[in-house]
Design a protein around this motif. Structure first.
Motif, short mmCIF file in Angstrom:
data_model
loop_
_atom_site.label_atom_id
_atom_site.label_comp_id
_atom_site.label_asym_id
_atom_site.label_seq_id
_atom_site.Cartn_x
_atom_site.Cartn_y
_atom_site.Cartn_z
N GLY A 596 0.83 -1.19 0.00
CA GLY A 596 0.00 0.00 0.00
C GLY A 596 0.86 1.25 0.00
N ALA A 597 0.25 2.40 0.26
CA ALA A 597 0.96 3.67 0.26
C ALA A 597 1.88 3.77 1.46
N VAL A 598 3.11 4.23 1.24
CA VAL A 598 4.09 4.43 2.31
C VAL A 598 4.72 5.80 2.12
N LEU A 599 5.38 6.31 3.17
CA LEU A 599 6.06 7.59 3.15
C LEU A 599 7.56 7.36 3.00
N ALA A 600 8.14 7.94 1.97
CA ALA A 600 9.58 7.83 1.74
C ALA A 600 10.27 9.01 2.43
N LEU A 601 10.51 8.91 3.73
CA LEU A 601 11.11 9.98 4.53
C LEU A 601 12.46 9.54 5.06
N PRO A 633 -7.13 13.45 3.47
CA PRO A 633 -7.41 12.06 3.06
C PRO A 633 -6.32 11.48 2.17
N GLN A 634 -5.62 12.33 1.37
CA GLN A 634 -4.62 11.81 0.44
C GLN A 634 -3.40 11.23 1.17
N VAL A 635 -3.03 11.81 2.30
CA VAL A 635 -1.84 11.36 3.00
C VAL A 635 -2.16 10.41 4.16
N ARG A 636 -3.42 10.33 4.53
CA ARG A 636 -3.79 9.55 5.72
C ARG A 636 -3.36 8.09 5.69
N PRO A 637 -3.60 7.31 4.59
CA PRO A 637 -3.21 5.89 4.64
C PRO A 637 -1.72 5.69 4.89
N ALA A 638 -0.88 6.46 4.19
CA ALA A 638 0.57 6.29 4.36
C ALA A 638 1.02 6.75 5.73
N THR A 651 -3.62 7.63 16.82
CA THR A 651 -4.66 7.32 15.84
C THR A 651 -4.73 8.43 14.82
N VAL A 652 -4.70 8.06 13.55
CA VAL A 652 -4.70 9.04 12.45
C VAL A 652 -6.04 8.97 11.72
N ILE A 653 -6.68 10.13 11.59
CA ILE A 653 -7.94 10.22 10.84
C ILE A 653 -7.83 11.37 9.83
N SER A 654 -8.74 11.38 8.87
CA SER A 654 -8.76 12.46 7.89
C SER A 654 -9.76 13.52 8.32
#
Length: 677
Positions: A596-601, A633-638, A651-654
């Motif tokens: 799924g979506a991940v953050l490349a940091l 919402p665009q960044v929430r899953p990652a 806990t992360v929500i949009s």
């Protein structure tokens, strides 16, 4: 109105009229015969039932039959005192009992009174009283057992309602029988008084008003009084016997006669001993030989015809015969099976499981399934609870899919006191297993002192159950199996068949639906609203079937329901936000992967993000509040996938999932360098 519906009210009104309206002797004879027939019918029905509730109308039948007898007593007394004649039935009963001797007749009548009043009625009254008391005392336990079976999934809601209704009906029946037995007792006392009134009143009427001699008055009115009393005593005796049979009848598979003869003649040995004993009595000098020899020979003959039954019923023995041997492949496969959820307890914790010793841990574990289902929408599998002699004393272990995931201790004879001011209490310092709060195991007898010291006191079963509940919530996604998802689909199909048809016809497999539900559970989102979740999945599946898209579609359908559990009692929702510039950097760092979506940091930015969110959460916890991290919402899953690894409690929500009715309180802003308060 059906005649069966109107018959009883009309009959009761007629009985009441009999108390005040004079009745001819011929009609009285007919009603006396009817009274005896009704009492005999009630006795035969009482002997044919398999359990008391099969004759639930019996208390009302006792009242009506008693009222009928009293009305007949009043009518017969009126005829005896006014005419010196009360019909052919009463006169015939009097001649039959008294015969040629008034003294013998009165003695026989008194013996019948003693049998009916002292022996049968008194015993039935006591049994009914004790039965009512025990049934009412056991009612809460039976209700709890039904709830436990329902929570464990052993019975359906319909079966639970039926069993609750049976428990209530049983309690009502024995309560009514306790009162109805008083009718029988009162009727027996009234019969004695009425006989005395007829004797004394008849003598006075015969000698004073009719000018009869004392001997003639005694002969005439004693015959009528005894006859009248006997016509009441016979049906009263039948009804008392029926009362005793009903209140002493336990649930059985057959009628009374079948069970009685079957159980008395179950084995040969008692019959042989009884027969031999009677024959020995017949051989004793001075005793008549014929009756003892005949009855003894009869017992031995019956013993020769009886086949000893096995110690258990055939229905119970049949499943045992079908059980595989310990070395069979089936038995080995059963032992190899890995249970999804297990609770192991040490030897000294078995008392918490043993209901005979007051243990309620099993009931609490079963009730936990219903609580988790209401909170998360997940019906967890049955929790297998077993003892393990290899565990150290007072220890318990929670296993998930064959792997130990949590352990704790629960020393015998103690309670867990949770608080900061526990230095003055003796005991073993520890940490509360769920939230890690300072606690101490103190002796159970010091529970009151611990409460006065401001500590929160929790018993041992509650500690284990609470720990198990937290383990279940943290691992809810792993406990949702393919069969569970199929069961949920079938449950929704019964109420919303179109929703399930669109879902399954939209190209989504059962495994994909399972992955979406597991992802929601992993982020602490309840899946109770399956209808909206399935509707959203069926729509999104037309354009995209990757996991993140499906999960976000389900979250969008649930919307503010996701953040609602975090709204405080004063309608406030505490949140943390991202610095707009930092959020843009995160959005640019989103990459798609197989998971799924991940953050490349880089490591520094991840550390700053984690530190900033953790500091704000610590500040919130000191204030006793729970805060959520809100983002686009665009960044929430990652971002949610990353935070679960570095700050699991965040806990992360949009923005679309923020409650629309609560007052939003921002506790701070997180950016890539520092956390601004």
């Amino acid at each position: 109105m059906k005649w069966t519906t109107a018959a009883v009210p009309i009959g009761v009104v007629a009985i009441v009229l009999m108390l005040v309206v004079p009745m001819p002797a011929m009609l009285l004879d007919l009603l006396i015969g009817l009274n005896i027939a009704v009492s005999l019918l009630i006795l035969l029905v009482a002997m044919s039932i398999k359990r008391p509730l099969d004759f639930a109308v019996f208390p009302s039948a006792i009242l009506i039959a008693t009222l009928l007898r009293l009305a007949l007593n009043v009518s017969s007394t009126r005829l005896v005192l006014s005419d010196g004649y009360a019909g052919a039935v009463i006169e015939a009963f009097g001649h039959f009992v008294i015969g040629g001797s008034l003294v013998v007749g009165l003695v026989v009548f008194l013996i019948l009174v003693v049998i009916q009043f002292v022996v049968i009625t008194k015993g039935a009254e006591r049994v009914a009283e004790v039965g009512a008391r025990f049934t009412l005392d056991a009612m809460p336990g039976k209700q709890m057992a039904i709830d436990a079976d329902l929570n464990a999934g052993l019975i359906t809601e319909a079966q639970a309602r039926k069993r609750r209704a049976e428990v209530t009906a049983e309690a009502d029946f024995y309560g009514s029988m306790d009162g109805a037995s008083k009718f029988v007792k009162g009727d027996a006392i009234a019969a004695i008084i009425i006989v005395l009134v007829n004797l004394v009143g008849g003598l006075v009427m015969g000698m004073v008003q009719n000018g009869m001699s004392a001997g003639d008055a005694v002969s005439t009115y004693s015959l009528l009084a005894v006859g009248d009393g006997l016509t009441s005593m016979v049906p009263a005796l039948l009804l008392s016997t029926a009362t005793g049979i009903v209140v002493t009848r336990s649930a059985a598979d057959g009628e009374l006669g079948e069970d009685l003869l079957g159980q008395l003649g179950r084995t040969k040995q008692p019959l042989r001993i009884a027969g031999a004993g009677l024959i020995v009595l017949g051989l004793m000098p001075g005793l008549p030989k014929l009756p003892f020899m005949l009855t003894g020979a009869l017992m031995l003959f019956l013993a020769s015809r009886v086949k000893d039954l096995p110690p258990v019923d055939a229905d119970e023995a049949a499943p045992a015969a079908d059980e595989p041997s310990p070395d069979s492949p089936e038995a080995i496969a059963e032992k190899m099976r890995v249970d999804p959820l297990e609770l192991e307890v040490a030897f000294d914790l078995v008392e918490l499981v043993d209901t005979a010793r007051g243990g309620d841990l099993l009931d609490r574990v079963k009730a936990l399934r219903r609580k988790v289902a209401m909170d998360t929408g997940l019906v967890i599998p049955l929790v297998r609870t077993r003892d393990n002699l290899d565990l150290p004393a007072s220890q318990y272990v929670v296993w998930l899919n064959g792997v130990p995931v949590a352990k704790g201790t629960s020393p015998a004879g103690t309670v867990l006191a949770i608080g900061d001011s526990l230095d003055g209490l003796p005991g073993k310092p520890t940490r509360e297993p769920v939230f890690g709060l300072a606690a101490k195991w103190v002796p159970a007898e010091l529970q009151r002192q611990a409460e006065m010291a401001g500590a929160t006191v929790v018993d041992r079963s509650s500690v284990i159950t609470t720990h198990l509940a937290e383990v279940v919530r943290q691992n809810a996604a792993q406990l949702l199996g393919r069969e569970d998802v199929k069961l949920l689909l079938e449950m929704v199909r019964r109420s919303h068949p179109v929703v399930v048809e669109e879902l399954t016809g939209g190209g989504l497999s059962l495994g994909q639906v399972q992955q979406v539900l597991q992802a929601l559970l992993e982020e602490g989102v309840s899946i109770r609203d399956l209808v909206r979740i399935f509707e959203a999945l069926s729509l999104r599946a037309k354009t995209a079937t990757d996991l993140d898209s499906l999960v976000e579609a389900a979250r969008a359908a649930l919307g503010p329901a996701i953040s609602h559990p975090y709204v405080t009692d004063d309608e406030k929702l505490y949140v943390m936000t991202l610095d707009p510039g930092f959020e843009q950097r995160l959005l640019a760092a989103v990459r798609q992967s197989e998971q799924g979506a991940v953050l490349a940091l880089d490591a520094g930015m991840v550390d700053a993000l984690a530190r900033g969110a953790s500091d704000l959460l610590d500040d919130a916890e000191k204030l006793g509040i729970t805060a959520l991290l809100v983002c686009s919402p665009q960044v929430r899953p990652a971002l949610s996938r990353l935070m679960r690894q570095v700050v699991a409690r965040c806990t992360v929500i949009s923005y679309a999932e923020v409650s629309r009715t609560a007052q939003i309180e921002t506790i701070g802003v997180v950016n890539g360098a520092v956390a601004l308060a």
